[in-house]
Design a protein around this motif. Structure first.
Motif, short mmCIF file in Angstrom:
data_model
loop_
_atom_site.label_atom_id
_atom_site.label_comp_id
_atom_site.label_asym_id
_atom_site.label_seq_id
_atom_site.Cartn_x
_atom_site.Cartn_y
_atom_site.Cartn_z
N GLN A 113 0.84 -1.19 0.00
CA GLN A 113 0.00 0.00 0.00
C GLN A 113 0.88 1.25 0.00
O GLN A 113 1.79 1.37 0.81
CB GLN A 113 -0.93 0.00 1.22
CG GLN A 113 -2.12 0.88 1.06
CD GLN A 113 -3.28 0.45 1.95
OE1 GLN A 113 -3.11 -0.14 2.99
NE2 GLN A 113 -4.47 0.79 1.53
N VAL A 114 0.61 2.13 -0.94
CA VAL A 114 1.27 3.43 -0.97
C VAL A 114 0.53 4.33 0.02
O VAL A 114 -0.70 4.36 0.06
CB VAL A 114 1.22 4.03 -2.39
CG1 VAL A 114 1.73 5.47 -2.39
CG2 VAL A 114 2.04 3.17 -3.35
N VAL A 115 1.31 5.05 0.81
CA VAL A 115 0.75 5.93 1.84
C VAL A 115 1.44 7.28 1.72
O VAL A 115 2.66 7.35 1.58
CB VAL A 115 0.98 5.35 3.25
CG1 VAL A 115 0.37 6.23 4.31
CG2 VAL A 115 0.47 3.92 3.34
N VAL A 116 0.65 8.33 1.77
CA VAL A 116 1.22 9.68 1.77
C VAL A 116 1.01 10.25 3.17
O VAL A 116 -0.10 10.29 3.68
CB VAL A 116 0.56 10.58 0.70
CG1 VAL A 116 1.17 11.98 0.74
CG2 VAL A 116 0.73 9.97 -0.69
N LEU A 117 2.13 10.66 3.78
CA LEU A 117 2.09 11.26 5.11
C LEU A 117 2.08 12.77 4.98
O LEU A 117 2.89 13.34 4.23
CB LEU A 117 3.31 10.83 5.92
CG LEU A 117 3.47 9.34 6.19
CD1 LEU A 117 4.78 9.07 6.92
CD2 LEU A 117 2.29 8.79 6.97
N TYR A 118 1.18 13.41 5.69
CA TYR A 118 1.07 14.87 5.72
C TYR A 118 1.41 15.32 7.13
O TYR A 118 0.71 14.98 8.08
CB TYR A 118 -0.35 15.30 5.36
CG TYR A 118 -0.72 14.99 3.93
CD1 TYR A 118 -0.59 15.95 2.94
CD2 TYR A 118 -1.21 13.73 3.58
CE1 TYR A 118 -0.93 15.67 1.62
CE2 TYR A 118 -1.55 13.45 2.27
CZ TYR A 118 -1.41 14.42 1.29
OH TYR A 118 -1.74 14.13 -0.01
N PHE A 119 2.49 16.09 7.26
CA PHE A 119 2.95 16.58 8.54
C PHE A 119 2.44 18.01 8.73
O PHE A 119 2.91 18.94 8.07
CB PHE A 119 4.48 16.55 8.61
CG PHE A 119 5.05 15.16 8.45
CD1 PHE A 119 5.18 14.32 9.53
CD2 PHE A 119 5.44 14.70 7.19
CE1 PHE A 119 5.70 13.04 9.40
CE2 PHE A 119 5.96 13.42 7.04
CZ PHE A 119 6.10 12.59 8.14
N ALA A 120 1.47 18.18 9.60
CA ALA A 120 0.82 19.48 9.78
C ALA A 120 1.79 20.53 10.31
O ALA A 120 1.74 21.70 9.90
CB ALA A 120 -0.38 19.34 10.73
N ARG A 121 2.67 20.14 11.20
CA ARG A 121 3.59 21.09 11.85
C ARG A 121 4.51 21.76 10.83
O ARG A 121 4.76 22.96 10.90
CB ARG A 121 4.41 20.36 12.91
CG ARG A 121 5.34 21.26 13.70
CD ARG A 121 6.09 20.48 14.74
NE ARG A 121 5.19 20.18 15.87
CZ ARG A 121 5.52 19.41 16.89
NH1 ARG A 121 6.70 18.85 16.95
NH2 ARG A 121 4.65 19.20 17.86
N ILE A 125 5.24 16.76 3.00
CA ILE A 125 4.49 15.62 2.48
C ILE A 125 5.50 14.54 2.10
O ILE A 125 6.49 14.83 1.41
CB ILE A 125 3.64 16.02 1.25
CG1 ILE A 125 2.65 17.13 1.63
CG2 ILE A 125 2.93 14.81 0.68
CD1 ILE A 125 1.91 17.71 0.44
N LYS A 126 5.25 13.31 2.54
CA LYS A 126 6.18 12.20 2.28
C LYS A 126 5.42 10.98 1.80
O LYS A 126 4.46 10.53 2.43
CB LYS A 126 6.95 11.86 3.56
CG LYS A 126 7.85 10.64 3.47
CD LYS A 126 8.96 10.89 2.50
CE LYS A 126 9.84 9.65 2.31
NZ LYS A 126 10.48 9.65 1.02
N THR A 152 13.82 13.12 0.88
CA THR A 152 13.03 14.27 1.28
C THR A 152 12.19 14.86 0.15
O THR A 152 11.48 15.85 0.36
CB THR A 152 13.93 15.38 1.86
OG1 THR A 152 14.89 15.75 0.85
CG2 THR A 152 14.64 14.90 3.11
N ALA A 153 12.27 14.27 -1.03
CA ALA A 153 11.53 14.80 -2.18
C ALA A 153 10.02 14.65 -1.98
O ALA A 153 9.53 13.59 -1.58
CB ALA A 153 11.96 14.07 -3.46
N TRP A 157 2.89 13.57 -7.58
CA TRP A 157 1.53 13.17 -7.92
C TRP A 157 0.54 13.37 -6.78
O TRP A 157 -0.67 13.38 -7.00
CB TRP A 157 1.51 11.70 -8.33
CG TRP A 157 1.97 10.80 -7.21
CD1 TRP A 157 3.25 10.41 -6.95
CD2 TRP A 157 1.15 10.24 -6.19
NE1 TRP A 157 3.28 9.63 -5.81
CE2 TRP A 157 2.00 9.50 -5.33
CE3 TRP A 157 -0.21 10.28 -5.91
CZ2 TRP A 157 1.52 8.82 -4.22
CZ3 TRP A 157 -0.68 9.60 -4.79
CH2 TRP A 157 0.20 8.87 -3.96
N ALA A 158 1.02 13.52 -5.56
CA ALA A 158 0.13 13.56 -4.39
C ALA A 158 -0.57 14.91 -4.27
O ALA A 158 0.03 15.95 -4.54
CB ALA A 158 0.91 13.27 -3.12
#
Length: 188
Positions: A113-121, A125-126, A152-153, A157-158
């Motif tokens: 599963q591809v997962v995109v992490l969004y860091f609010a602080r 986006i990873k 770190t790129a 597409w996200a």
């Protein structure tokens, strides 16, 4: 009065026996997970994770927040670049992982599963990949980014916000694991 004391004694014996039985059925992994769960901020989830992908991503975010390179590298399904990638990820995302993080799960997740992490602080986006290992069938991460620039790129597409497009959510609001606040409205 004697009867009351006897019932209390029986109740106490049952409670002690129950405590021993509970202690005997808990394993170290379960206790570690429970401790980690209570010591970290809740992970917001969008999409449809499998049990394995969700647990793996949750552990990855915890390891990032803790700055624990070795424990993050231990989640790798392949050891080839795990240590270098884990160092890169902790350096780049560790501080942000201590704040609110949303995991947007793509695809169906039975094997990978591809997962995109969004860091609010930090606004970072990873993209990461959780998948079953080939040898023992347990879930882990693909840690194959030994180059810091690659690690770190931002994925091209996200979407800029979780759940905006692509994830298979069918308009379902985000789930907040471990939290008590209601899911945010996505306007769908």
């Amino acid at each position: 009065m004697a009867r009351r004391t006897r019932l209390t004694g029986i109740a106490l014996a049952a409670a002690v026996a129950g405590g021993f039985l509970t202690g005997c059925t808990s394993d170290d992994e379960s206790l570690t997970y429970q401790t980690d769960y209570s010591n970290h901020r809740p992970l917001r989830v969008v999409g449809y994770p499998s049990t394995g992908s969700l647990e793996t991503v949750q552990k990855a975010v915890w390891r990032l927040a803790d700055g624990d390179v070795d424990a993050l590298a231990a989640l790798a399904v392949d050891d080839t670049h795990a240590d270098a990638t884990a160092r890169n990820w902790v350096k780049a995302f560790g501080a942000a992982a201590g704040g609110d993080v949303t995991a947007d799960f793509y695809d169906e997740g039975s094997v990978r599963q591809v997962v995109v992490l969004y860091f609010a602080r930090s606004g970072q986006i990873k993209e990461i990949e959780a998948r079953r290992g080939e040898e023992d069938d347990s879930w882990g991460l693909t840690l194959a980014e030994p180059d810091p620039a690659e690690a770190t790129a931002k994925p091209t597409w996200a979407p800029s916000k979780p759940g905006s497009s692509g994830s298979r959510t069918s308009g379902t609001p985000a789930i907040i694991l471990g939290g008590t606040e209601p899911p945010p409205s996505r306007g769908n």
